[in-house]
Design a protein around this motif. Structure first.
Motif, mmCIF file in Angstrom:
data_model
loop_
_atom_site.group_PDB
_atom_site.id
_atom_site.type_symbol
_atom_site.label_atom_id
_atom_site.label_comp_id
_atom_site.label_asym_id
_atom_site.label_seq_id
_atom_site.Cartn_x
_atom_site.Cartn_y
_atom_site.Cartn_z
ATOM 1 N N ALA A 1 4.438 15.899 18.780
ATOM 2 C CA ALA A 1 4.556 14.577 18.153
ATOM 3 C C ALA A 1 3.299 13.749 18.376
ATOM 4 O O ALA A 1 2.942 12.914 17.554
ATOM 5 N N SER A 2 2.603 14.002 19.482
ATOM 6 C CA SER A 2 1.425 13.184 19.786
ATOM 7 C C SER A 2 0.270 13.437 18.818
ATOM 8 O O SER A 2 -0.663 12.658 18.749
ATOM 9 N N ARG A 3 0.347 14.535 18.086
ATOM 10 C CA ARG A 3 -0.726 14.829 17.132
ATOM 11 C C ARG A 3 -0.454 14.228 15.765
ATOM 12 O O ARG A 3 -1.314 14.254 14.888
ATOM 13 N N VAL A 4 0.748 13.725 15.554
ATOM 14 C CA VAL A 4 1.127 13.271 14.215
ATOM 15 C C VAL A 4 1.519 11.794 14.252
ATOM 16 O O VAL A 4 2.468 11.413 14.924
ATOM 17 N N GLU A 5 0.763 10.993 13.534
ATOM 18 C CA GLU A 5 1.098 9.583 13.411
ATOM 19 C C GLU A 5 1.769 9.370 12.060
ATOM 20 O O GLU A 5 1.492 10.090 11.105
ATOM 21 N N VAL A 6 2.637 8.366 12.014
ATOM 22 C CA VAL A 6 3.393 8.128 10.797
ATOM 23 C C VAL A 6 3.128 6.700 10.341
ATOM 24 O O VAL A 6 3.089 5.790 11.160
ATOM 25 N N VAL A 7 2.888 6.511 9.051
ATOM 26 C CA VAL A 7 2.790 5.145 8.529
ATOM 27 C C VAL A 7 3.462 5.094 7.165
ATOM 28 O O VAL A 7 3.310 5.993 6.342
ATOM 29 N N SER A 8 4.257 4.058 6.979
ATOM 30 C CA SER A 8 4.914 3.894 5.677
ATOM 31 C C SER A 8 4.253 2.770 4.901
ATOM 32 O O SER A 8 3.973 1.708 5.448
ATOM 33 N N TYR A 9 4.023 3.021 3.616
ATOM 34 C CA TYR A 9 3.532 1.977 2.720
ATOM 35 C C TYR A 9 4.617 1.534 1.737
ATOM 36 O O TYR A 9 4.337 0.717 0.862
ATOM 37 N N GLY A 10 5.834 2.095 1.877
ATOM 38 C CA GLY A 10 6.869 1.732 0.911
ATOM 39 C C GLY A 10 6.359 1.980 -0.494
ATOM 40 O O GLY A 10 5.804 3.043 -0.762
ATOM 41 N N PHE A 11 6.496 1.013 -1.403
ATOM 42 C CA PHE A 11 5.893 1.250 -2.722
ATOM 43 C C PHE A 11 4.679 0.374 -2.977
ATOM 44 O O PHE A 11 4.346 0.023 -4.096
ATOM 45 N N GLU A 12 3.982 0.062 -1.872
ATOM 46 C CA GLU A 12 2.771 -0.746 -2.024
ATOM 47 C C GLU A 12 1.625 0.041 -2.647
ATOM 48 O O GLU A 12 0.703 -0.534 -3.197
ATOM 49 N N LYS A 13 1.653 1.384 -2.511
ATOM 50 C CA LYS A 13 0.527 2.168 -3.002
ATOM 51 C C LYS A 13 0.985 3.294 -3.926
ATOM 52 O O LYS A 13 0.877 4.476 -3.586
ATOM 53 N N PRO A 14 1.481 2.928 -5.096
ATOM 54 C CA PRO A 14 1.939 3.969 -6.027
ATOM 55 C C PRO A 14 0.776 4.798 -6.562
ATOM 56 O O PRO A 14 -0.321 4.274 -6.757
ATOM 57 N N VAL A 15 1.006 6.086 -6.783
ATOM 58 C CA VAL A 15 0.035 6.934 -7.464
ATOM 59 C C VAL A 15 -0.029 6.510 -8.923
ATOM 60 O O VAL A 15 -1.081 6.435 -9.537
ATOM 61 N N ASP A 16 1.158 6.247 -9.465
ATOM 62 C CA ASP A 16 1.277 5.868 -10.870
ATOM 63 C C ASP A 16 2.077 4.572 -10.939
ATOM 64 O O ASP A 16 3.253 4.550 -10.586
ATOM 65 N N PRO A 17 1.445 3.480 -11.369
ATOM 66 C CA PRO A 17 2.152 2.193 -11.355
ATOM 67 C C PRO A 17 3.112 1.982 -12.529
ATOM 68 O O PRO A 17 3.686 0.904 -12.656
ATOM 69 N N ALA A 18 3.300 2.988 -13.378
ATOM 70 C CA ALA A 18 4.199 2.811 -14.532
ATOM 71 C C ALA A 18 5.650 2.685 -14.066
ATOM 72 O O ALA A 18 5.997 3.053 -12.943
ATOM 73 N N HIS A 19 6.482 2.174 -14.954
ATOM 74 C CA HIS A 19 7.895 1.943 -14.610
ATOM 75 C C HIS A 19 8.771 2.953 -15.326
ATOM 76 O O HIS A 19 9.548 2.614 -16.208
ATOM 77 N N ASN A 20 8.622 4.230 -14.978
ATOM 78 C CA ASN A 20 9.461 5.252 -15.621
ATOM 79 C C ASN A 20 9.690 6.425 -14.660
ATOM 80 O O ASN A 20 9.073 6.496 -13.589
ATOM 81 N N ASP A 21 10.587 7.335 -15.079
ATOM 82 C CA ASP A 21 10.998 8.440 -14.210
ATOM 83 C C ASP A 21 9.828 9.297 -13.731
ATOM 84 O O ASP A 21 9.787 9.718 -12.578
ATOM 85 N N THR A 22 8.879 9.567 -14.645
ATOM 86 C CA THR A 22 7.740 10.410 -14.293
ATOM 87 C C THR A 22 6.933 9.763 -13.172
ATOM 88 O O THR A 22 6.561 10.416 -12.192
ATOM 89 N N ALA A 23 6.669 8.481 -13.333
ATOM 90 C CA ALA A 23 5.897 7.759 -12.316
ATOM 91 C C ALA A 23 6.669 7.728 -10.999
ATOM 92 O O ALA A 23 6.106 7.978 -9.925
ATOM 93 N N TRP A 24 7.961 7.442 -11.096
ATOM 94 C CA TRP A 24 8.765 7.346 -9.872
ATOM 95 C C TRP A 24 8.743 8.661 -9.097
ATOM 96 O O TRP A 24 8.625 8.681 -7.873
ATOM 97 N N ALA A 25 8.880 9.786 -9.837
ATOM 98 C CA ALA A 25 8.894 11.100 -9.175
ATOM 99 C C ALA A 25 7.569 11.340 -8.437
ATOM 100 O O ALA A 25 7.559 11.873 -7.328
ATOM 101 N N LYS A 26 6.468 10.920 -9.053
ATOM 102 C CA LYS A 26 5.156 11.100 -8.403
ATOM 103 C C LYS A 26 5.020 10.215 -7.171
ATOM 104 O O LYS A 26 4.364 10.560 -6.193
#
Lengths: 437, 188
Positions: B152-177
């Protein structure tokens, strides 16, 4: 590290000072839903006794405020039969014929040293009598505040409820350039969206701002170090302090009603739980202890319990935890998702985000705690972060409009709603100030 | 093209093994000089210009995962795993990629590397709810790697929630990505 923090602090301070003078409206209001039961009121343009042009349209601001309340319908100026500015110029018959129930008139007088004196008077048209008159003064930059003061006085006199037109909002604006670059700003503005001033800028996310009950400070989550941490910032000076940066989540800070504590979400012991930090002693108390995600605390007005979101029952629902004994009670049962509650000032209702069974959209809902009855207030697909005005009559929330985040204001009875679209990127995470002195 | 790549990978693996055998041969017998020279030429080429990424080689050498060098190379390159709506469950496909990552991270070549696992969500729900959900996703990856022997000491975890979407569109394809956890190696 400390050096860095200090330079950030100074930079912000300078920024704050600079931008106060450049304040301009980022948000403009548009009505999305009207109220046919609104009280018709005539706000006559105030007469101007001074050189040049009247620096602010006081009557226009007052009319707009009254419209924003959802309870009043200002009549258009072009219907007016006269433009009285004081009591001896008022002919009640004219206003009765127009259908106005109330009439507001006034004068603005220029005074030495860039000061302005504003006199106003509210009349009951049907009762043919003066209801309240007053005088407010200020310098040029304070004229919007002067107008909001008049709106508050008029609103309170007619409805018996304290007005919120002099209160402020904060919200986050995100401008995305690419997947690797988004600029975030925490913005402070009048509740009508005017006089917007950024109070924090970052290349990393900012979210979940919460006001101190005295309206002087904000707590919020900032990722400026690459990790989420909770900061407190004094609005007047820009002075900041990092109050929580444990491993994992440091999220959803919410100031206690007495201003002495901040409830927050930490995952330092493995999974998200609710904690309360005593600001004076820096004592941290764990409030919930559950393997589910406990999240988004909100204080009941008496400060004795917290409403929070938890998926301990399989879906996100709202619960209440009593601080004295840790007892937990489930509050919501309808639908697949009920989260991010805010408590009304009277402690009798909750505003939160609701998704029904089979629904695709997330909407602002209000539930009466006594009866458990829930009403969905609005209908756009992705709403978030509802917050209640300090008089409990209006809510502000974020929504999607035209492909970007916008703020909405809706009356607590759902009868009138406004959009405050931004010209500057995605707007989200609004928080409504308490009454300010 | 693909086949050629696989064949090269296999050939290199064999060459290295054969080198060891050859070295002991030359010591025990002086008679096989000709074949020894020929073999030596092959060996030099294989060692100085490796045809397989050393990380891939390390995974192959670990013997912990099956698959061709190309499959392993692709799985090792896959730094992102995806999730279902409101879920932190790893899919069987993504588990294959994590097995390869784990084999590398526990091999001598990867033993000193550290990583950050970023958790992300789609835009549905509230931002603060998603911040917690993103952490759950990142932790699901961390826990799986821990099962495979990465401390565990080698792995750090950070959550961005949905602050950093790969695809900012509002549809299923974007959500899946956007419903994803990303493994980012930490430099140094």
């Amino acid at each position: 590290m400390r050096m860095l923090a200090r330079s950030v602090r100074f930079a912000l301070f300078g920024y704050l000072l600079l931008l106060v003078s450049l304040a301009r409206a980022e948000l403009t209001i548009e009505i999305t839903q009207g109220n046919d039961q609104a009280v018709p009121v005539a706000v006559v343009p105030f007469s101007w006794n001074g050189k040049g042009v009247l620096p602010e349209d006081i009557a226009g601001i007052v009319g707009n405020d009254l419209r924003l309340s959802g309870q009043f319908a200002p009549l258009p100026n072009n219907q007016f039969l006269g433009f009285p500015s004081k009591d001896d110029e008022v002919y009640f018959g004219d206003w009765k014929r127009l259908g106005a129930s109330y009439l507001v008139v006034g004068q603005v007088t220029e005074q030495p040293n860039n000061r302005y004196k504003v006199n106003y008077e509210l009349f009951d048209v049907l009762g043919k009598k003066s209801v309240v008159r007053g005088e407010v003064s200020g310098n040029r930059n304070q004229l919007r505040s002067v107008a909001h003061n008049i709106s508050d006085a008029v609103y309170q006199k007619i409805t018996g409820v304290q007005g919120v037109f002099s209160t402020r909002i904060v919200y986050v604006v995100a401008k995305r350039y690419s997947i690797d670059r988004t600029d975030y700003k925490l913005v402070y503005a009048d509740m009508d969206g005017y006089r917007a001033v950024p109070v924090l800028q970052s290349k990393e996310p900012i979210l979940a701002p919460s006001w101190s009950p005295d309206g002087r400070k904000l707590a919020y989550v900032s990722f400026e170090t690459g990790r989420p941490a909770i900061y407190i910032q004094e609005l007047a000076t820009g002075r900041r302090e990092r109050i929580s940066s444990f491993r994992g989540l440091n999220s959803a800070p919410k100031w206690s009603p007495d201003g002495k504590k901040i409830a927050m979400v930490l995952s330092k012991s493995g999974n998200p739980d609710i904690y309360v930090l005593d600001l004076a002693t820096r004592t941290l108390t764990q409030v919930t202890r559950h393997f589910a995600m406990d999240n988004e605390p909100a204080w009941m007005p008496n400060g004795k319990s917290l409403v929070f979101t938890s998926n301990r029952g399989g879906s996100a629902q709202l619960y209440e935890v009593t601080l004295a004994n840790g007892g937990v009670k489930r509050l919501t049962f309808e639908g697949r998702f009920n989260a991010r509650a805010r408590v009304f000032p009277d402690g009798k209702s909750l505003a939160f985000i609701h998704k029904g069974k089979g629904d695709e959209s997330y909407n602002v809902a209000v539930q009466e705690l006594g009866t458990g009855r829930m009403r969905i207030l609005s209908s756009s697909p992705f709403e978030d972060a509802p917050d209640v005005s300090p008089n409990g009559r209006m809510l502000i929330y974020s929504a999607q409009g035209g492909g970007q985040g916008v703020l909405g204001i809706i009356s607590a009875d759902g009868r009138i709603s406004f959009r405050l679209p931004s010209s500057e990127g995605d707007v989200r995470e609004p928080a409504w100030s308490p009454f300010l002195q | 093209m693909k086949f050629a790549h696989i064949a090269k990978g296999v050939a290199t693996g064999l060459a290295v093994l054969w080198l060891a055998g050859c070295a002991s041969n030359t010591q025990t017998s002086g008679s096989g000089a000709e074949s020894g020279e020929v073999a030596g030429g092959h060996q030099t080429a294989a060692v100085t210009t490796p045809l397989v990424d050393p990380a891939v080689q390390a995974v192959i050498d670990s013997g912990k995962v099956n698959g061709s060098a190309e499959q392993i190379a692709n799985l090792l390159k896959q730094d992102t795993v995806h999730f279902g709506f409101d879920s932190d469950k790893l899919s069987s496909n993504d588990i294959k990629a994590l097995d390869v990552q784990a084999a590398y991270l526990t091999s001598p070549a990867g033993l000193n590397s550290k990583l950050v696992v970023e958790g992300h969500t789609d835009e549905r729900g509230t931002r603060t709810y998603n911040l917690a959900l993103g952490e759950r996703r990142a932790k699901a990856v961390k826990s799986y790697l821990a099962l495979k022997g990465i401390s565990a000491s080698r792995v750090e975890v950070v959550s961005y929630g949905f602050e950093k979407p790969v695809d900012p569109a509002h549809n299923d394809t974007a959500w899946a990505k956007n419903r994803r956890a990303v493994i980012v190696p930490v430099e140094g």
